[in-house]
Design an enzyme around this catalytic site. Structure first.
Site, PDB file in Angstrom:
ATOM      1  N   CYS A  73       0.853  -1.192   0.000  1.00  0.00           N
ATOM      2  CA  CYS A  73       0.000   0.000   0.000  1.00  0.00           C
ATOM      3  C   CYS A  73       0.892   1.246   0.000  1.00  0.00           C
ATOM      4  O   CYS A  73       1.743   1.392   0.874  1.00  0.00           O
ATOM      5  CB  CYS A  73      -0.879  -0.036   1.249  1.00  0.00           C
ATOM      6  SG  CYS A  73      -1.879   1.434   1.460  1.00  0.00           S
ATOM      7  N   CYS A 195      -5.643   6.495  -3.048  1.00  0.00           N
ATOM      8  CA  CYS A 195      -4.869   5.258  -3.188  1.00  0.00           C
ATOM      9  C   CYS A 195      -3.509   5.610  -3.796  1.00  0.00           C
ATOM     10  O   CYS A 195      -3.432   6.094  -4.933  1.00  0.00           O
ATOM     11  CB  CYS A 195      -5.621   4.276  -4.075  1.00  0.00           C
ATOM     12  SG  CYS A 195      -4.739   2.730  -4.271  1.00  0.00           S
TER      13      CYS A 195
HETATM   14  N1  LIG Z   1      -6.327  -2.316  -1.800  1.00  0.00           N
HETATM   15  C1  LIG Z   1      -5.035  -2.415  -2.396  1.00  0.00           C
HETATM   16  C2  LIG Z   1      -3.919  -2.165  -1.444  1.00  0.00           C
HETATM   17  C3  LIG Z   1      -3.949  -0.816  -0.834  1.00  0.00           C
HETATM   18  C4  LIG Z   1      -3.559   0.289  -1.793  1.00  0.00           C
HETATM   19  C5  LIG Z   1      -3.430   1.563  -1.026  1.00  0.00           C
HETATM   20  N2  LIG Z   1      -4.621   2.193  -0.635  1.00  0.00           N
HETATM   21  C6  LIG Z   1      -2.417   2.515  -1.583  1.00  0.00           C
HETATM   22  O1  LIG Z   1      -2.377   3.664  -1.114  1.00  0.00           O
HETATM   23  O2  LIG Z   1      -1.602   2.122  -2.410  1.00  0.00           O
HETATM   24  C7  LIG Z   1      -4.816  -3.810  -2.994  1.00  0.00           C
HETATM   25  O3  LIG Z   1      -5.348  -4.799  -2.474  1.00  0.00           O
HETATM   26  O4  LIG Z   1      -4.109  -3.896  -3.984  1.00  0.00           O
END
Ligand SMILES: N[C@@H](CCC[C@H](N)C(=O)O)C(=O)O
EC number: 5.1.1.7
Length: 256
Positions: A73, A195
């Site tokens: 993440c 994200c």
């Molecule tokens: N939900 C994503 C992982 C988390 C990504 C995150 N919020 C970021 O900031 O990169 C996954 O399962 O790939």
């Protein structure tokens, strides 16, 4: 048993942070992870981050989505750096290890600049781009993000990819160097406010498809503003940095 936790957020992507150097956290217990992240029955968060000791690096970051699945993440990585600083493990520069490999980062006040993995897995399709930026990302331009059904369409596209699926980023171009993004995150199974690996995929996808010539991209998201920079050589994106705020919110104690 009681466990201390710290709540952090990076542009509204929020995390329960645990100092797991004593290995207190039950990593195999996905029900527990989901319960802690539940916004009604737990602390409430998009994911949980554990900080552990490492023999080669300043620390090890372990990230679980709210459903207990493990991956990397970007915003979580930035918050991990801020938390490691709060714990006294690092000063203003650090090298740490995570699910997708090693990361270098710098922190000044609450702004964290995090080096992401080099990106070479980029698939340009008819109406979208797929990029792996530490985790899986689908990137798609849309006309207007305000009324766009991010949840409905994101969920459909997320499952159109084979296991483990993909996060889904919808993008509106604002100008030559600015792209607004809304993301449906797998593992949270909802739209989140930001994200980091997602905006990184967007910046690279927009450069790869000639929507921008800049290698410094601004990415307004629902929870604030992020910035991505990179160098590109023969289709390989290197020196990729994700920059933005990482903020301590509160601490507390829960029953494990
Ligand atoms: N939900 C994503 C992982 C988390 C990504 C995150 N919020 C970021 O900031 O990169 C996954 O399962 O790939």
């Amino acid at each position: 048993m009681k466990m201390k936790f710290y709540k952090y957020q990076g542009t509204g992507n929020d995390f329960v942070m645990v100092d797991n150097r004593t290995k207190i956290f039950p990593k195999q217990n996905t029900d527990k992870i989901s319960q802690i992240c539940d916004r009604n029955f737990g602390v409430g968060a998009d994911g949980i981050i554990l900080i552990e000791n490492d023999t080669e690096f300043d620390f090890k970051m372990i990230y679980f989505n709210a459903d207990g699945s493990e991956t990397f993440c970007g915003n979580g990585g930035r918050c991990a750096v801020a938390f490691a600083k709060q714990l006294g493990l690092v000063e203003n520069k650090t090298n740490f290890i995570a699910f997708d490999g090693t990361h270098y980062a710098e922190i000044e006040n609450n702004i964290v600049s995090l080096q992401m993995i080099d990106v070479d897995d980029i698939q340009v399709k008819e109406n979208s781009v797929f990029a792996f930026t530490g985790t899986q990302h689908h990137v798609q331009l849309v006309d207007s993000l305000d009324n766009y059904p991010v949840f409905e369409n994101g969920k459909k596209i997320r499952y159109s990819y084979e296991n483990p699926g993909s996060n889904v980023n919808f993008v509106e171009q604002i100008n030559n160097t600015t792209f607004r993004v809304r993301t449906y995150e797998k593992g949270v199974e909802n739209e989140t406010l930001a994200c980091g690996t997602g905006v990184t995929a967007v910046a690279i996808a927009m450069h790869k498809t000639n929507k921008t010539k800049s290698n410094l991209i601004s990415l307004p998201v629902e929870g604030g503003n992020l910035e991505v920079s990179f160098t590109e050589e023969n289709g390989l994106y290197k020196n990729v940095f994700l920059k933005g705020p990482a903020t301590f919110v509160f601490f507390g104690e829960i029953n494990l």
